[in-house]
Design a protein around this motif. Sequence first.
Motif, PDB file in Angstrom:
ATOM      1  N   GLU A   4      45.629  47.592  38.512  1.00 49.95           N
ATOM      2  CA  GLU A   4      45.914  48.249  39.782  1.00 49.95           C
ATOM      3  C   GLU A   4      45.110  47.683  40.939  1.00 49.95           C
ATOM      4  OE1 GLU A   4      46.095  52.435  39.975  1.00 49.95           O
ATOM      5  OE2 GLU A   4      46.986  52.629  38.008  1.00 49.95           O
ATOM      6  N   TYR A   5      43.873  47.228  40.682  1.00 48.39           N
ATOM      7  CA  TYR A   5      42.999  46.868  41.791  1.00 48.39           C
ATOM      8  C   TYR A   5      42.567  45.413  41.803  1.00 48.39           C
ATOM      9  CZ  TYR A   5      43.114  51.785  42.457  1.00 48.39           C
ATOM     10  OH  TYR A   5      43.558  53.052  42.656  1.00 48.39           O
ATOM     11  N   ARG A 106      50.444  47.631  44.632  1.00 48.46           N
ATOM     12  CA  ARG A 106      49.704  46.389  44.348  1.00 48.46           C
ATOM     13  C   ARG A 106      50.658  45.249  44.002  1.00 48.46           C
ATOM     14  NH1 ARG A 106      44.838  47.170  46.528  1.00 48.46           N
ATOM     15  NH2 ARG A 106      43.949  49.091  45.792  1.00 48.46           N
TER      16      ARG A 106
END
Length: 160
Positions: A4-5, A106
Amino acid sequence: MREEYAEQLELLGIMDGTRETEHRLHHQFDHLRRFSEWFRPGPEFLAFIEHHARPLLFPTSERRPLPAHIYEKQQRARRLYDAHPDGFSDTELAAMLEVSRMTAYRHRQHLQAITIQPGHYRLVPRPEEIAEALALLQVAISTALIHPQTILHTLSPANA
């Protein structure tokens, strides 16, 4: 979390605990909460981490390739965008990929989708895709599979 990041994530340390420990820490540092599970790095928060957390046993600063399942999700997101030229929202992409809306966001950022209307996005063809399409078009014209006049007629604003 890396899915996700991506590289925006820096792991400061890990610690053992129960759900009660997590709940207590959330309450203790609530004034630093940004959203959900994310907190601003206030001095007391960083001091707590330094005192109670331990580092991971492997270096986290090295850039490792994306795991195959994450790469496949990104490619699936690309295929979905390609199949929907009218675009769709992060919520729609999340439902199609069965991921969170943040993960869909994302993927959209990674694929550099553009806004076509508020909240709806689509992909712009990559330069290599445009070059490939033009090469195929040149072959079609040179082998008389398609007449140049047909292309001009198709691209004419009157036919849009």
